[in-house]
Design an enzyme around this catalytic site. Structure first.
Site, PDB file in Angstrom:
ATOM      1  N   GLU A  85     -28.634 -67.849  49.447  1.00 52.62           N
ATOM      2  CA  GLU A  85     -28.277 -69.242  49.767  1.00 52.62           C
ATOM      3  C   GLU A  85     -27.320 -69.779  48.704  1.00 52.62           C
ATOM      4  O   GLU A  85     -27.641 -69.773  47.501  1.00 52.62           O
ATOM      5  CB  GLU A  85     -29.552 -70.092  49.846  1.00 52.62           C
ATOM      6  CG  GLU A  85     -29.311 -71.457  50.436  1.00 52.62           C
ATOM      7  CD  GLU A  85     -30.614 -72.219  50.669  1.00 52.62           C
ATOM      8  OE1 GLU A  85     -31.644 -71.585  51.004  1.00 52.62           O
ATOM      9  OE2 GLU A  85     -30.587 -73.450  50.499  1.00 52.62           O
ATOM     10  N   LYS A 265     -40.458 -75.176  50.208  1.00 47.86           N
ATOM     11  CA  LYS A 265     -39.439 -74.135  50.459  1.00 47.86           C
ATOM     12  C   LYS A 265     -38.372 -74.212  49.381  1.00 47.86           C
ATOM     13  O   LYS A 265     -37.883 -73.200  48.875  1.00 47.86           O
ATOM     14  CB  LYS A 265     -38.838 -74.330  51.858  1.00 47.86           C
ATOM     15  CG  LYS A 265     -37.895 -73.223  52.303  1.00 47.86           C
ATOM     16  CD  LYS A 265     -36.459 -73.433  51.871  1.00 47.86           C
ATOM     17  CE  LYS A 265     -35.555 -72.330  52.408  1.00 47.86           C
ATOM     18  NZ  LYS A 265     -34.191 -72.419  51.889  1.00 47.86           N
ATOM     19  N   ASP A 281     -43.298 -58.568  44.024  1.00 47.44           N
ATOM     20  CA  ASP A 281     -43.596 -58.612  45.457  1.00 47.44           C
ATOM     21  C   ASP A 281     -43.528 -60.066  45.945  1.00 47.44           C
ATOM     22  O   ASP A 281     -44.476 -60.834  45.775  1.00 47.44           O
ATOM     23  CB  ASP A 281     -45.000 -58.013  45.654  1.00 47.44           C
ATOM     24  CG  ASP A 281     -45.426 -57.971  47.104  1.00 47.44           C
ATOM     25  OD1 ASP A 281     -44.832 -58.670  47.933  1.00 47.44           O
ATOM     26  OD2 ASP A 281     -46.384 -57.243  47.402  1.00 47.44           O
ATOM     27  N   HIS A 378     -24.190 -79.100  49.245  1.00 48.31           N
ATOM     28  CA  HIS A 378     -24.395 -77.884  50.040  1.00 48.31           C
ATOM     29  C   HIS A 378     -23.118 -77.462  50.733  1.00 48.31           C
ATOM     30  O   HIS A 378     -22.723 -76.307  50.689  1.00 48.31           O
ATOM     31  CB  HIS A 378     -25.436 -78.193  51.135  1.00 48.31           C
ATOM     32  CG  HIS A 378     -26.766 -77.578  50.845  1.00 48.31           C
ATOM     33  ND1 HIS A 378     -27.549 -77.041  51.807  1.00 48.31           N
ATOM     34  CD2 HIS A 378     -27.438 -77.428  49.689  1.00 48.31           C
ATOM     35  CE1 HIS A 378     -28.660 -76.575  51.266  1.00 48.31           C
ATOM     36  NE2 HIS A 378     -28.610 -76.819  49.986  1.00 48.31           N
TER      37      HIS A 378
END
Ligand code: MEV
Length: 426
Positions: A85, A265, A281, A378
């Site tokens: 991202e 998130k 992991d 963004h």
């Protein structure tokens, strides 16, 4: 039907690719070329990657970036991040610099205990079972001695084993709930091996062992990270107003699961990127973190914010079962390099670094959302991706970047401007 195959894993890599492209692609040669494009020309390195998993046909690259200027417990770090991202590394770097002049991140390890369970069914009376467990418990520990020997030398091992009666949740269901200290390793293999040895020793004709497995829910393998500064240092203008808005944004994430998921998130943008870069992991971490966010019965924000006596404080407690030895950490050359970049941290230090990258990400998102909005930053970064898709020349790229410096970037706006530029030879 040629699309179902037996013995696939036994085929050579080339045979696998041939079968794959012939059966599932309209342009087999192109598909093969794309797969091969990502092979590493260093044969040894390619073989290393081939062997990580079964049926490897190519490598999937992700950008490996670094976020400098993190100050954590007065120590400077450059944090490696693997993420696709576009805004994530930029945001982490910006926020790291911001907090580096305001005391940096302060962290505390709240616990390092991990959990594993032997799940079993038993239809007899529970008192008899408890009696059997109490009697056999020393034997259960003895049965793991060969497995725990090295770990015990490093100060780890099995902390305790408890018998838990779960029959009120599921008929006849009991478990041996074991707790572990795994020091610098994530410990999955160690825990699972111990559990299987315990289960074998515990087994009896009236005890049906269903499974033995670690839990990725690790609420006691917990780290706290926090930043704080006087409210006036937080924003150039209207600091009190924006600081309160920031706190309100966290309150909203605590009150509303839809928002909390997106809020968290954003935190995971930072966490996963470091977890991946260090060969840990990320699925285990994700599963454990979200379960922790739901521990009250509803899904809530992982982070907290408050303003007290003119001081803004922003913090987060997060469960992170990470390792700096074992697994891929030393096997994957880039994971090894990441750990070296982080000055070869212990697992505890890596928990602190990773959590801080997550909090930084959350700070960046909330600061943007409660001030200018997220899209401005963004889309500026996304502009590069759009330009790439257009296959614009360096000159065209420079023109578009300059043009959109003070304008809102949308996919359409960039394409329109590009077409116009082409038509009019701007
Ligand atoms: C995007 O990857 C992450 C954010 O949506 C997080 C948030 O909304 O807090 C910006």
């Amino acid at each position: 039907m040629t699309k179902i195959i037996s013995g696939f894993s036994k085929m050579t890599k080339q045979e696998k690719i041939d079968w794959l492209v012939d059966n599932f692609f309209e342009k087999p040669i192109l598909a093969k070329e794309t797969l091969q494009q990502y092979w590493n020309s260093n044969r040894v390195l390619q073989e290393l990657h081939d062997d990580f998993i079964e049926n490897t046909v190519s490598n999937f690259y992700m950008p490996y970036g670094v976020a400098p200027n993190f100050v954590i417990n007065d120590k400077a770090y450059v944090i490696p991040m693997v993420v696709e991202e576009s805004s994530v590394v930029a945001a982490a770097s910006l926020v790291a610099k911001f907090w580096s002049t305001r005391g940096g991140f302060k962290t505390t390890i709240l616990g390092t205990t991990k959990v594993g369970q032997v799940h079993f069914m038993y239809k007899g009376d529970s008192e008899g079972l408890q009696f059997y467990f109490d009697k056999i418990k020393p034997q259960l520990l003895r049965a793991t001695e060969a497995i725990t020997k090295n770990m015990r030398k490093r100060g780890g091992g099995i902390i305790d084993i408890e018998l838990r009666n779960k029959t009120h949740e599921l008929a006849h269901y009991y478990q041996l709930h074991a707790t572990f200290e795994t020091k610098d390793s994530m410990g999955a293999n160690f825990i699972n091996s111990c559990l299987e040895a315990i289960a074998n020793e515990f087994r009896r004709s009236d005890i049906e062992i269903v499974m033995s497995i670690l839990s990725n829910y690790v609420p006691e393998c917990l780290v706290r990270t926090e930043v704080q500064c006087p409210v006036d240092d937080l924003y150039k203008e209207n600091a009190q107003y924006y600081a309160e808005k920031f706190v309100q944004a966290v309150n909203i994430a605590n009150a509303e699961p839809h928002r909390a998921v997106t809020h968290n998130k954003g935190i995971m943008n930072g966490i996963d990127a470091v977890v991946l870069a260090t060969g840990n992991d990320f699925r285990a971490v994700e599963a454990g973190v979200h379960a922790f966010a739901s521990r009250s019965g509803s899904y809530k924000s992982l982070s907290n914010a408050e303003i007290k006596n003119g001081v803004f404080r922003f913090w987060m407690d997060i469960p992170l079962a990470l390792g700096t030895v074992g697994g891929l950490t030393k096997l994957h050359p880039l994971a090894k390099l990441s750990l070296e970049m982080l000055q070869n941290p212990s697992a505890e230090e890596l928990m602190q670094i990773t959590a801080s990258a997550g909090l930084a990400q959350n700070f960046a998102a909330l600061r943007a959302l409660t001030t200018t909005g997220i899209q401005k930053g963004h889309m500026k970064l996304h502009l590069n991706n759009i330009i790439k898709q257009l296959e614009a020349s360096e000159k065209e790229k420079a023109f578009l970047i300059k043009y959109f410096e003070n304008k809102t970037v949308t996919h359409n706006a960039v394409i329109e401007k590009y077409k116009e530029m082409k038509n009019f030879n701007l």
